[in-house]
Design an enzyme around this catalytic site. Structure first.
Site, PDB file in Angstrom:
ATOM      1  N   GLU A  51       0.801  -1.231   0.000  1.00  0.00           N
ATOM      2  CA  GLU A  51       0.000   0.000   0.000  1.00  0.00           C
ATOM      3  C   GLU A  51       0.834   1.281   0.000  1.00  0.00           C
ATOM      4  O   GLU A  51       0.509   2.230   0.708  1.00  0.00           O
ATOM      5  CB  GLU A  51      -0.935   0.008   1.231  1.00  0.00           C
ATOM      6  CG  GLU A  51      -1.883  -1.162   1.257  1.00  0.00           C
ATOM      7  CD  GLU A  51      -2.664  -1.250   2.569  1.00  0.00           C
ATOM      8  OE1 GLU A  51      -3.843  -1.612   2.506  1.00  0.00           O
ATOM      9  OE2 GLU A  51      -2.100  -0.967   3.642  1.00  0.00           O
TER      10      GLU A  51
HETATM   11  C1  TNX Z   1      -4.396  -4.004   4.812  1.00  0.00           C
HETATM   12  S1  TNX Z   1      -2.748  -6.366   4.431  1.00  0.00           S
HETATM   13  C2  TNX Z   1      -3.099  -3.780   5.250  1.00  0.00           C
HETATM   14  C3  TNX Z   1      -2.863  -3.390   6.628  1.00  0.00           C
HETATM   15  C4  TNX Z   1      -4.136  -3.210   7.398  1.00  0.00           C
HETATM   16  C5  TNX Z   1      -5.100  -4.318   7.036  1.00  0.00           C
HETATM   17  C6  TNX Z   1      -6.351  -4.295   7.824  1.00  0.00           C
HETATM   18  C7  TNX Z   1      -1.707  -5.332   4.183  1.00  0.00           C
HETATM   19  C8  TNX Z   1      -0.500  -5.808   3.588  1.00  0.00           C
HETATM   20  N1  TNX Z   1      -1.980  -4.067   4.508  1.00  0.00           N
HETATM   21  O1  TNX Z   1      -2.095  -2.201   6.671  1.00  0.00           O
HETATM   22  O2  TNX Z   1      -3.845  -3.236   8.745  1.00  0.00           O
HETATM   23  O3  TNX Z   1      -5.404  -4.214   5.680  1.00  0.00           O
HETATM   24  O4  TNX Z   1      -7.131  -5.421   7.571  1.00  0.00           O
END
Ligand code: TNX
Length: 530
Positions: free
Chosen positions: A346
Site C-alpha cells: 500500500e
Molecule cells: C491491509 S494487508 C493492510 C494493513 C491493514 C489491514 C487491515 C496489508 C499488507 N496491509 O495495513 O492493517 O489491511 O485489515
C-alpha cells in the site's frame, strides 16, 4: 447365588458399555488432523510410576523431555521423571535432520514418539497432549483416568511454513501477550511468528543507532494510547522463547509506505513538503522536490488514526538507505531466523518507478546481512532476488508475477485468513473490508488451488495475519484468532483429501474445552456444537 449372577450380568453389561464407549484414537479431538491414524484396541493409562525415557543424541533432547514433563505434571500430580534409563513414554530421536515428521505408537505398555528431527518430536508431543483427556490442560491436580486409545499415528506437514502475524504497531502488544500467543501457536504446530514491528502509528523495536524511533515513534498507538516498544533484550527474549517451541520469528519493518512513525521521529527522512496533518497530498502525490534533502526538514506529526497508504520514505534520498541499512543490520543481528520482512504494501503515494527502485535496493541490503526478504505481494512488481518471497494478500496478478520470476508465494488471502476480519456484522471488534469470515469459511479453502496459476510447488506456506487497528488486549486477540487460527493450522498441515469441515467441526469442541481450561476467550462460532 442369584445375587452373584446379577452382579456378573451387570458387571458384564458395564464392561461392554465401557468397551463400546471407549474412544478410538481416530476419534480423538486432534487439531491439526494427522495424515494417518490407525486404530488399535484397548488403551494405555498414565500412572504415578510413569516417566519419560529419552533415546538419541541431541543436547536439546532433555529440554524437549522436560517440556513434556512440565505439561503432564500439574494436572496429573505425578512426578514424571525424565531420564535416559526408563519410562513408559519414550521420546526417540533417530537423527537430527530437522524433520517435522513423527510417528506415535500407543500400546498397552506405553507411548513411543519417534522422529528423525527435534521439531518432529516436539510435534509428536503436541499430538500426545491432545490425545489425553482435555483436563490435562489444568494447572492443578485433576481426578481423571489419564487414558489414551491404542494405535499408531504417522504424521507430517503439507507446508514447511505455517505462520501467524501479530501487528504490534497499530496497538502495542506486550511481551507477555506475545508469549501467550506463541504458546497457543505451538499447540497448533505453527512454526513462524511474523511480527509487524513498524507502521504509521508506531515503531516498536529499539534501534540503537536511531534512538528517536522508539522515543518518539513508539510513544503512541491507534486511538492515542501510550504505545510502547521492545528493547533489543526483550526482542531477544521473545526470539528465544519462540525458538524453544520450534517457532521462528520473522521481523517486519514496513516500507516505503506505512512509515509515518519513523518520519515523525526524524525530520531529515521526510520527503518534500509536510502538510499540516503530516500527510502527503494524495491527489498530487508527492511534491516535485520530494527526493531532495529538505533545507529545513520538519518531522511529520504522530498519527493515531487507521487510514492506510498515505506515507512514504524518500526513495531517491541517499539518507533513506543509510537509515534502512542500520535498521536491517541491528534487527538482523538479533534475529537467528532466515527471513526479514520488508513490508512493501500500500505505498500509494510512492511513484511506481521509485517504489521498484526502493524495493530492489532494500532487498540488496537485506541480503547483505544474510537474510532472505519477504514482502507483501506488491513487491513482485519489482525484480525479486532469487529465493525471496512474495506474501499474497490481495492481488493474484502480483502472486503470478512472483511465480513468473521463479519466486515462492506465502499464502495469506485476506478473504480467508485475515484474523482481523469480523465473523459477521455483529462481531464487536474487527474490520470487514475483505470479507466476513465465519469459522467454516476460514476452514473451507485450499492453498494450492486458491489463486489461479499458483500451485503447491509455488507455495512456501500459509500465514494468518492479525492486524490490530481494533485489537487492544489479550481478550481481543483471543476472540479474533481463535478458533480461526486452528482452522488455518489444519489447512496448512493436513492434506486436502484428508480434511473435511464435518470432521473439523467435530474435533474443534475438544480444543474449545482446552481453551476454556487455559482461560482463552475464544469465539464460540454458531457453526459448531460446542
Ligand atoms: C491491509 S494487508 C493492510 C494493513 C491493514 C489491514 C487491515 C496489508 C499488507 N496491509 O495495513 O492493517 O489491511 O485489515
Amino acid at each position: 447365588m442369584k445375587k452373584t449372577l446379577w452382579t456378573l450380568a451387570i458387571g458384564g453389561l458395564l464392561a461392554l458399555g465401557a468397551c463400546q464407549t471407549s474412544p478410538k484414537l481416530s476419534e480423538s479431538g486432534l487439531i491439526p488432523l494427522p495424515q494417518q491414524i490407525t486404530d488399535g484396541s484397548g488403551k494405555f493409562e498414565l500412572s504415578n510410576s510413569s516417566g519419560i525415557k529419552l533415546v538419541g543424541n541431541s543436547e536439546r533432547l532433555t529440554r524437549i523431555g522436560e517440556y513434556l514433563a512440565e505439561k503432564l505434571r500439574p494436572a496429573t500430580g505425578y512426578d514424571i521423571p525424565v531420564s535416559y534409563d526408563a519410562g513408559e513414554i519414550v521420546l526417540e530421536l533417530t537423527g537430527n535432520d530437522g524433520s517435522e515428521a513423527y510417528e506415535i505408537q500407543v500400546t498397552g505398555d506405553g507411548v513411543k514418539i519417534t522422529s528423525s528431527g527435534e521439531a518432529g518430536l516436539f510435534y509428536g508431543i503436541q499430538t500426545l497432549l491432545q490425545l489425553l483427556p482435555v483436563e490435562i490442560s489444568n494447572s492443578s491436580v485433576q481426578n481423571v483416568a489419564w487414558v489414551i486409545p491404542q494405535g499408531t499415528i504417522q504424521d507430517e506437514p503439507e507446508y514447511g511454513y505455517r505462520g501467524s502475524m501479530l501487528d504490534v504497531a497499530r496497538h502495542f502488544i506486550s511481551v507477555e501477550d506475545v508469549k501467550f500467543y506463541i504458546d497457543q501457536m505451538a499447540q497448533l504446530k505453527l512454526n513462524y511468528l511474523h511480527l509487524h514491528l513498524t507502521d504509521d502509528q508506531g515503531w516498536r523495536i529499539e534501534i540503537k543507532s536511531w534512538p528517536k524511533l522508539t522515543e518518539i515513534g513508539g510513544s503512541t498507538q491507534v486511538g492515542g494510547g501510550p504505545g510502547g516498544f521492545y528493547t533489543q533484550e526483550q526482542y531477544k527474549d521473545m526470539v528465544a522463547y519462540a525458538a524453544e517451541r520450534f517457532i521462528t520469528i520473522v521481523p517486519e519493518v514496513d516500507m516505503p509506505g506505512h512509515t509515518n512513525a519513523a518520519l515523525a521521529s526524524y525530520a531529515e527522512l521526510n520527503p518534500g513538503v509536510n502538510l499540516p496533518n503530516g500527510k502527503l497530498d494524495s491527489v498530487n502525490k508527492a511534491p516535485l522536490d520530494y527526493q531532495m534533502p529538505l533545507k529545513n526538514p520538519q518531522a511529520s506529526e504522530l498519527y493515531t488514526g487507521i487510514e492506510v497508504g498515505w506515507s512514504t520514505f524518500a526513495p531517491k534520498l541517499e539518507l533513506t538507505y543509510a537509515f534502512v541499512d542500520s535498521v536491517v543490520r541491528e534487527i538482523s543481528e538479533i534475529t537467528p531466523g532466515p527471513y526479514f520482512h520488508i513490508g512493501g504494501d500500500e505505498s500509494h503515494v510512492t511513484e511506481q518507478d521509485d517504489y521498484v527502485y526502493f524495493i530492489e535496493r532494500v532487498q540488496d541490503i537485506v541480503s547483505k546481512y544474510g537474510k532472505t526478504s519477504i514482502g507483501w505481494d506488491e513487491v513482485a512488481t519489482a525484480k525479486l532476488l532469487p529465493g525471496n518471497v512474495a506474501q499474497f494478500w490481495a492481488k493474484e496478478e502480483n502472486a503470478k508475477l512472483a511465480k513468473e520470476q521463479g519466486n515462492k508465494v506465502l499464502m495469506s488471502p485476506a478473504k480467508k485468513i485475515y484474523l482481523d476480519m469480523q465473523y459477521d456484522s455483529t462481531t464487536r471488534i474487527g474490520l470487514h473490508w475483505a470479507a466476513y469470515i465465519e469459522l467454516d469459511s476460514a476452514y473451507l479453502w485450499e492453498p494450492s488451488t486458491y489463486a489461479e496459476g499458483i500451485a503447491k510447488e509455488n507455495i512456501l506456506g500459509v500465514e494468518a495475519p492479525l492486524w490490530t487497528e481494533t485489537v487492544t488486549n489479550r481478550a481481543d486477540i483471543s476472540y479474533l484468532a481463535f478458533p480461526r487460527l486452528a482452522a488455518m493450522a489444519e489447512v496448512a498441515w493436513t492434506a486436502q483429501d484428508k480434511r473435511t469441515w464435518e470432521g473439523f467441526s467435530k474435533r474443534i469442541p475438544a480444543q474449545g474445552k482446552r481453551w476454556d481450561i487455559q482461560g482463552v476467550g475464544f469465539y464460540k462460532s454458531p457453526k459448531v456444537v460446542w
